[in-house]
Each structure stands twice: as structure tokens, then as C-alpha cells.
Design a protein around this motif. Structure first.
Motif, mmCIF file in Angstrom:
data_model
loop_
_atom_site.group_PDB
_atom_site.id
_atom_site.type_symbol
_atom_site.label_atom_id
_atom_site.label_comp_id
_atom_site.label_asym_id
_atom_site.label_seq_id
_atom_site.Cartn_x
_atom_site.Cartn_y
_atom_site.Cartn_z
ATOM 1 N N PRO A 173 0.813 -1.222 0.000
ATOM 2 C CA PRO A 173 0.000 0.000 0.000
ATOM 3 C C PRO A 173 0.845 1.271 0.000
ATOM 4 O O PRO A 173 0.376 2.324 -0.424
ATOM 5 N N CYS A 174 2.107 1.180 0.462
ATOM 6 C CA CYS A 174 2.980 2.356 0.468
ATOM 7 C C CYS A 174 3.272 2.826 -0.955
ATOM 8 O O CYS A 174 3.336 4.026 -1.224
ATOM 9 N N ARG A 175 3.441 1.882 -1.879
ATOM 10 C CA ARG A 175 3.714 2.256 -3.269
ATOM 11 C C ARG A 175 2.507 2.956 -3.880
ATOM 12 O O ARG A 175 2.644 3.957 -4.592
ATOM 13 N N VAL A 210 -0.451 8.209 -5.233
ATOM 14 C CA VAL A 210 -1.581 9.116 -4.958
ATOM 15 C C VAL A 210 -1.074 10.467 -4.457
ATOM 16 O O VAL A 210 -1.498 11.522 -4.947
ATOM 17 N N LEU A 211 -0.164 10.450 -3.494
ATOM 18 C CA LEU A 211 0.333 11.713 -2.941
ATOM 19 C C LEU A 211 1.166 12.489 -3.949
ATOM 20 O O LEU A 211 1.134 13.719 -3.967
ATOM 21 N N GLY A 212 1.904 11.784 -4.794
ATOM 22 C CA GLY A 212 2.643 12.456 -5.860
ATOM 23 C C GLY A 212 1.714 13.154 -6.837
ATOM 24 O O GLY A 212 1.981 14.275 -7.276
ATOM 25 N N ALA A 237 -3.598 10.203 8.294
ATOM 26 C CA ALA A 237 -4.282 9.041 7.716
ATOM 27 C C ALA A 237 -3.398 7.823 7.925
ATOM 28 O O ALA A 237 -2.205 7.859 7.656
ATOM 29 N N THR A 238 -3.997 6.763 8.438
ATOM 30 C CA THR A 238 -3.288 5.504 8.595
ATOM 31 C C THR A 238 -3.865 4.539 7.583
ATOM 32 O O THR A 238 -5.065 4.289 7.580
ATOM 33 N N GLY A 239 -3.028 4.024 6.694
ATOM 34 C CA GLY A 239 -3.501 3.203 5.589
ATOM 35 C C GLY A 239 -3.475 4.042 4.319
ATOM 36 O O GLY A 239 -3.053 5.194 4.318
ATOM 37 N N GLN A 240 -3.913 3.454 3.244
ATOM 38 C CA GLN A 240 -3.870 4.125 1.949
ATOM 39 C C GLN A 240 -5.038 5.094 1.804
ATOM 40 O O GLN A 240 -6.183 4.679 1.724
ATOM 41 N N PRO A 241 -4.765 6.410 1.746
ATOM 42 C CA PRO A 241 -5.838 7.387 1.600
ATOM 43 C C PRO A 241 -6.288 7.517 0.150
ATOM 44 O O PRO A 241 -5.539 7.212 -0.779
#
Length: 137
Positions: A64-66, A71-73, A120-124
Motif C-alpha cells: 500500500p505504500c507504493r 496518490v500523494l505524488g 491518515a493511517t492506511g492508503q488514503p
């Protein structure tokens, strides 16, 4: 018969836990224990964004970090004045403990001064991150 009842109760409890966990995961929210905490360029390893900074705590083998990085990029590319910084949780254990990072990915939304305003904890989801940025101004 008692074994069947116990089995059904355990399955029901696990299902309720799973549903609640899934609903909370990735939700961008205000957390009371973050009040007053501030991160600067020294902790982040780079400058803060003019408007806001999205700080992502990741680990090497976190799928999920990838997705969160992508998403954040995208959000940082869409919203002017927003910077995305990714921090390897394993390399910054002191900061992880100080900020009470329990799992990866964890995303912190910082205002222009570096104060933590959302978490946020987890993939937002992209829409949730953009909405949180709208509240930082």
C-alpha cells in the motif's frame, strides 16, 4: 452444539472487526494527540511546501505504500504549493516513536508552518487528501 455457537460468535466478531478496520483505514482525520506537534526541514530532510506538506511514512516491503506514494505524488502535482516527502520508517525510528506511527503507510498533512493538522493511517484516497488540503488554508 457449543462448538458451533462459539465458532459462529468468533466469525461474527471477526467480521465486525474487519468491517470497522476497513472503514477507518485510509481516512484522513484530525487526531487530538497531534496538537502542537511540528516538523521542520531537519526532520523531513527537505523544505516544507509553501502551502502544505504531505509526509508519508513507508517501509520497504509495504505494497500500500507504493500506491500511496503514487496518490500523494499526483496530489502534489495537482495542488500548487504542496510538497510530498516520503520517510522510511525503519531508518527514522526515533521520529516514528515520537509521532506515534503504528503502521505504514501513515500520512501526515502539515500546514505551511509544519504543524500536523491531519493524519491518515492506511492508503488514503486522492479526494480525501485534496479535501484535507483545502482545510489547511
Amino acid at each position: 452444539m457449543t462448538g458451533l455457537v462459539v465458532c459462529v460468535a468468533v466469525l461474527a466478531a471477526a467480521s465486525v472487526y474487519g468491517v470497522l478496520h476497513r472503514r477507518r483505514s485510509g481516512r484522513v482525520r484530525v487526531r487530538g494527540r497531534d496538537d502542537g506537534k511540528r516538523l521542520g526541514a531537519a526532520e523531513l530532510g527537505g523544505p516544507l511546501g509553501e502551502r502544505a506538506t504531505l509526509v508519508q511514512f513507508s517501509s520497504a516491503f509495504c505494497a500500500p505504500c507504493r500506491a500511496t506514494r503514487r496518490v500523494l505524488g499526483e496530489v502534489a502535482g495537482i495542488v500548487p504549493g504542496v510538497t510530498h516527502v516520503e520517510i522510511d520508517a525503519e531508518d527514522h525510528l526515533g521520529l516514528v516513536r515520537e509521532l506515534d506511527i503504528i503502521k505504514t503507510p501513515t500520512v501526515l498533512v502539515l500546514d505551511a508552518g509544519g504543524h500536523i493538522v491531519r493524519r491518515a493511517t492506511g492508503q488514503p484516497r486522492k479526494a480525501d487528501v485534496i479535501a484535507a488540503l483545502g482545510e489547511t488554508v
